[in-house]
Design a protein around this motif. Structure first.
Motif, PDB file in Angstrom:
ATOM      1  N   MET A  19       0.835  -1.202   0.000  1.00 25.91           N
ATOM      2  CA  MET A  19       0.000   0.000   0.000  1.00 25.91           C
ATOM      3  C   MET A  19       0.872   1.255   0.000  1.00 25.91           C
ATOM      4  O   MET A  19       0.583   2.213  -0.718  1.00 25.91           O
ATOM      5  N   CYS A  20       1.935   1.232   0.779  1.00 29.15           N
ATOM      6  CA  CYS A  20       2.831   2.389   0.820  1.00 29.15           C
ATOM      7  C   CYS A  20       3.506   2.588  -0.535  1.00 29.15           C
ATOM      8  O   CYS A  20       3.632   3.718  -1.013  1.00 29.15           O
ATOM      9  N   HIS A  21       3.929   1.493  -1.150  1.00 29.26           N
ATOM     10  CA  HIS A  21       4.586   1.588  -2.455  1.00 29.26           C
ATOM     11  C   HIS A  21       3.624   2.114  -3.516  1.00 29.26           C
ATOM     12  O   HIS A  21       3.994   2.948  -4.334  1.00 29.26           O
ATOM     13  N   LYS A  22       2.375   1.650  -3.491  1.00 24.44           N
ATOM     14  CA  LYS A  22       1.377   2.129  -4.450  1.00 24.44           C
ATOM     15  C   LYS A  22       1.114   3.621  -4.243  1.00 24.44           C
ATOM     16  O   LYS A  22       1.011   4.380  -5.206  1.00 24.44           O
ATOM     17  N   SER A  23       1.024   4.046  -3.011  1.00 24.53           N
ATOM     18  CA  SER A  23       0.816   5.468  -2.724  1.00 24.53           C
ATOM     19  C   SER A  23       1.988   6.293  -3.238  1.00 24.53           C
ATOM     20  O   SER A  23       1.807   7.372  -3.809  1.00 24.53           O
ATOM     21  N   TYR A  24       3.184   5.776  -3.054  1.00 26.78           N
ATOM     22  CA  TYR A  24       4.376   6.473  -3.540  1.00 26.78           C
ATOM     23  C   TYR A  24       4.336   6.592  -5.062  1.00 26.78           C
ATOM     24  O   TYR A  24       4.593   7.662  -5.617  1.00 26.78           O
ATOM     25  N   LEU A  25       4.014   5.490  -5.745  1.00 26.11           N
ATOM     26  CA  LEU A  25       3.960   5.524  -7.209  1.00 26.11           C
ATOM     27  C   LEU A  25       2.857   6.453  -7.707  1.00 26.11           C
ATOM     28  O   LEU A  25       3.036   7.157  -8.707  1.00 26.11           O
ATOM     29  N   ASP A  26       1.718   6.458  -7.032  1.00 23.66           N
ATOM     30  CA  ASP A  26       0.639   7.376  -7.408  1.00 23.66           C
ATOM     31  C   ASP A  26       1.089   8.828  -7.249  1.00 23.66           C
ATOM     32  O   ASP A  26       0.779   9.678  -8.075  1.00 23.66           O
ATOM     33  N   GLY A  27       1.824   9.096  -6.195  1.00 20.44           N
ATOM     34  CA  GLY A  27       2.341  10.446  -5.984  1.00 20.44           C
ATOM     35  C   GLY A  27       3.340  10.832  -7.060  1.00 20.44           C
ATOM     36  O   GLY A  27       3.336  11.961  -7.551  1.00 20.44           O
ATOM     37  N   GLN A  28       4.189   9.885  -7.442  1.00 18.87           N
ATOM     38  CA  GLN A  28       5.147  10.142  -8.515  1.00 18.87           C
ATOM     39  C   GLN A  28       4.415  10.451  -9.818  1.00 18.87           C
ATOM     40  O   GLN A  28       4.764  11.384 -10.530  1.00 18.87           O
ATOM     41  N   ALA A  29       3.405   9.651 -10.137  1.00 18.20           N
ATOM     42  CA  ALA A  29       2.645   9.857 -11.381  1.00 18.20           C
ATOM     43  C   ALA A  29       1.949  11.215 -11.359  1.00 18.20           C
ATOM     44  O   ALA A  29       1.916  11.923 -12.367  1.00 18.20           O
ATOM     45  N   HIS A  30       1.405  11.585 -10.210  1.00 18.09           N
ATOM     46  CA  HIS A  30       0.746  12.882 -10.094  1.00 18.09           C
ATOM     47  C   HIS A  30       1.755  14.010 -10.304  1.00 18.09           C
ATOM     48  O   HIS A  30       1.473  14.991 -10.999  1.00 18.09           O
TER      49      HIS A  30
END
Length: 65
Positions: A19-30
């Motif tokens: 979940m933390c990794h997905k949140s990080y990747l979503d933040g990067q994409a944003h």
């Protein structure tokens, strides 16, 4: 019994990590999308300002085409 508790704790930690990794990747994409949008807006503003300046000077490049 102890093995089951360890397995459950390990599974919970792995899911939390995912979940933390997905949140990080979503933040990067944003951040990437926001940066691209900002760059496009700046390019548009720069082109618009150049066109207005050329028009005000009386020799717009786009009118010669």
């Amino acid at each position: 019994m102890l093995g089951l508790a360890v397995a459950v704790a390990l599974a919970a930690l792995l899911m939390c990590g995912q979940m933390c990794h997905k949140s990080y990747l979503d933040g990067q994409a944003h951040g990437i999308a926001y940066g691209k949008a900002q760059a496009e807006q700046q390019a548009y503003d720069k082109g618009y300002a150049a066109a207005v300046y050329e028009y005000q000077e009386g020799d717009p490049e786009w009118a010669r085409r």
